[in-house]
Design a protein around this motif. Structure first.
Motif, mmCIF file in Angstrom:
data_model
loop_
_atom_site.group_PDB
_atom_site.id
_atom_site.type_symbol
_atom_site.label_atom_id
_atom_site.label_comp_id
_atom_site.label_asym_id
_atom_site.label_seq_id
_atom_site.Cartn_x
_atom_site.Cartn_y
_atom_site.Cartn_z
ATOM 1 N N THR A 104 42.263 40.292 48.052
ATOM 2 C CA THR A 104 41.318 39.227 47.718
ATOM 3 C C THR A 104 40.962 39.284 46.234
ATOM 4 O O THR A 104 40.551 40.324 45.727
ATOM 5 C CB THR A 104 40.041 39.372 48.559
ATOM 6 O OG1 THR A 104 40.383 39.354 49.938
ATOM 7 C CG2 THR A 104 39.069 38.247 48.262
ATOM 8 N N GLN A 105 41.141 38.167 45.532
ATOM 9 C CA GLN A 105 40.848 38.137 44.099
ATOM 10 C C GLN A 105 40.610 36.714 43.637
ATOM 11 O O GLN A 105 40.937 35.744 44.328
ATOM 12 C CB GLN A 105 41.989 38.766 43.301
ATOM 13 C CG GLN A 105 43.349 38.179 43.563
ATOM 14 C CD GLN A 105 44.465 39.036 43.011
ATOM 15 O OE1 GLN A 105 44.871 38.876 41.866
ATOM 16 N NE2 GLN A 105 44.973 39.956 43.832
ATOM 17 N N ARG A 106 40.039 36.602 42.452
ATOM 18 C CA ARG A 106 39.779 35.296 41.863
ATOM 19 C C ARG A 106 41.077 34.672 41.336
ATOM 20 O O ARG A 106 42.031 35.393 41.034
ATOM 21 C CB ARG A 106 38.779 35.446 40.709
ATOM 22 C CG ARG A 106 37.400 35.909 41.145
ATOM 23 C CD ARG A 106 36.572 36.429 39.985
ATOM 24 N NE ARG A 106 37.052 37.735 39.525
ATOM 25 C CZ ARG A 106 36.399 38.504 38.654
ATOM 26 N NH1 ARG A 106 35.255 38.093 38.136
ATOM 27 N NH2 ARG A 106 36.904 39.670 38.296
ATOM 28 N N PRO A 107 41.115 33.342 41.207
ATOM 29 C CA PRO A 107 42.267 32.727 40.538
ATOM 30 C C PRO A 107 42.379 33.286 39.119
ATOM 31 O O PRO A 107 41.376 33.431 38.421
ATOM 32 C CB PRO A 107 41.909 31.231 40.515
ATOM 33 C CG PRO A 107 40.917 31.052 41.618
ATOM 34 C CD PRO A 107 40.140 32.330 41.685
ATOM 35 N N ASP A 108 43.587 33.634 38.720
ATOM 36 C CA ASP A 108 43.804 34.203 37.382
ATOM 37 C C ASP A 108 42.932 35.437 37.152
ATOM 38 O O ASP A 108 42.307 35.590 36.105
ATOM 39 C CB ASP A 108 43.529 33.157 36.294
ATOM 40 C CG ASP A 108 44.426 31.930 36.434
ATOM 41 O OD1 ASP A 108 45.623 32.111 36.743
ATOM 42 O OD2 ASP A 108 43.923 30.808 36.263
ATOM 43 N N GLU A 109 42.877 36.306 38.152
ATOM 44 C CA GLU A 109 42.117 37.554 38.034
ATOM 45 C C GLU A 109 42.539 38.304 36.766
ATOM 46 O O GLU A 109 43.722 38.584 36.576
ATOM 47 C CB GLU A 109 42.366 38.436 39.261
ATOM 48 C CG GLU A 109 41.578 39.720 39.284
ATOM 49 C CD GLU A 109 40.112 39.518 39.599
ATOM 50 O OE1 GLU A 109 39.293 40.289 39.057
ATOM 51 O OE2 GLU A 109 39.783 38.600 40.389
ATOM 52 N N ASP A 139 37.499 46.038 38.938
ATOM 53 C CA ASP A 139 38.208 44.958 38.257
ATOM 54 C C ASP A 139 38.459 45.334 36.802
ATOM 55 O O ASP A 139 38.179 46.466 36.378
ATOM 56 C CB ASP A 139 37.455 43.626 38.406
ATOM 57 C CG ASP A 139 36.056 43.657 37.796
ATOM 58 O OD1 ASP A 139 35.807 44.468 36.869
ATOM 59 O OD2 ASP A 139 35.205 42.853 38.234
ATOM 60 N N ASN A 155 35.580 40.850 46.261
ATOM 61 C CA ASN A 155 36.684 40.696 45.320
ATOM 62 C C ASN A 155 37.372 42.044 45.151
ATOM 63 O O ASN A 155 36.727 43.078 45.000
ATOM 64 C CB ASN A 155 36.161 40.214 43.961
ATOM 65 C CG ASN A 155 37.255 39.708 43.057
ATOM 66 O OD1 ASN A 155 37.943 38.745 43.388
ATOM 67 N ND2 ASN A 155 37.430 40.345 41.903
#
Length: 261
Positions: A104-109, A139, A155
């Motif tokens: 699970t991660q943000r777009p464009d992590e 992160d 995240n």
């Protein structure tokens, strides 16, 4: 007067408590503290509790020694610290056959893309299919979601299962070294000891398989400047792997061995 609540005697608690008191008393005698030093120690310990840093202090300075005493001479992968940043309730991560799991991660992590492969087996060399794996990390800003990060909850966290061969591959980012909190009593302690506060970059992984002891461990990477002086002393030689540069991503792998219950 209120009614006294009856408590049931617990022989194990009594045994451990008596050992704790005995060793603390021996420590105080050996340290030969004067009363002011003793008072300063008690006040520091009180601040540690009030600040909510007792779990942090125990993770950093005590847990690794408990684990070494329990597991150093046992077969199977060595455990490492659970750490203070574990969070219950991570999402289930699934993928199409032949495709890596995507944590699970943000777009464009932000961060370097990492493909991490693992293989899970028991001490007899049998692959452990359908092993539940809990996976979490910091992160690119050195922060953990659900705690001190601006990222959404969960995240770079998730759980998934090994395939029929005991294998898994997860797409994530390369974790980064970070400092434990230093603005409270734990930081005071580090200053007294003239010790840095850094931990090497690592992945957190927890393995659960029926009939086997739960394995909680970490994965570290060759070349990290903090490997030899990890403030938490959580590094184990067998938990260090090579981070290979593949151009547009990094790649790493490690095998894990679980012990029977």
């Amino acid at each position: 007067m209120g009614e006294k609540i009856a408590t049931k005697k617990n022989a194990r608690v009594e045994e451990v408590f008596n050992l704790f008191i005995t060793h603390i008393q021996n420590f105080l005698r050996e340290a030969n503290l004067n009363h002011q030093e003793y008072t300063n120690f008690v006040n520091w310990a009180d601040r540690l509790g009030r600040k909510g840093e007792l779990p942090l202090y125990a993770d950093v300075f005590l847990e690794t020694h408990v684990l070494e005493a329990m597991y150093t001479n046992m077969p199977g992968t060595q455990p490492s610290l659970l750490g203070p940043y574990f969070a219950e309730g991570s999402p289930l991560i699934e993928s199409e056959p032949g495709e890596p799991l995507v944590l699970t991660q943000r777009p464009d992590e932000p961060g370097d893309v990492l493909y991490f492969k693992g293989h899970v087996e028991n001490t007899e060399g049998k692959p452990l299919a359908n092993t539940r794996i809990e996976f979490w990390q910091n992160d690119n800003s050195a922060k953990y979601s659900n705690f001190d990060s601006d990222a959404p909850d969960f995240n770079l966290r998730g759980h998934f299962y090994t395939d029929e061969n005991g294998d898994f591959e997860v797409k994530t980012i390369v974790p980064v070294p970070y400092s434990i909190p230093t603005d409270g009593p734990t930081g005071e302690f580090l200053e007294y000891m003239d010790q840095h506060s850094m931990r090497p970059a690592h992945l957190h992984i927890m393995f659960e398989a029926e009939g086997h002891d739960t394995l909680i461990t970490q994965v570290f990477f060759e070349g990290d400047e903090w490997l030899e002086t990890d403030v938490a002393e959580g590094v184990r030689e067998e938990l260090i792997t090579k981070l290979e540069d593949k151009g547009d991503h990094k790649k790493a792998s490690l095998n894990f061995v679980m012990r029977p219950e």
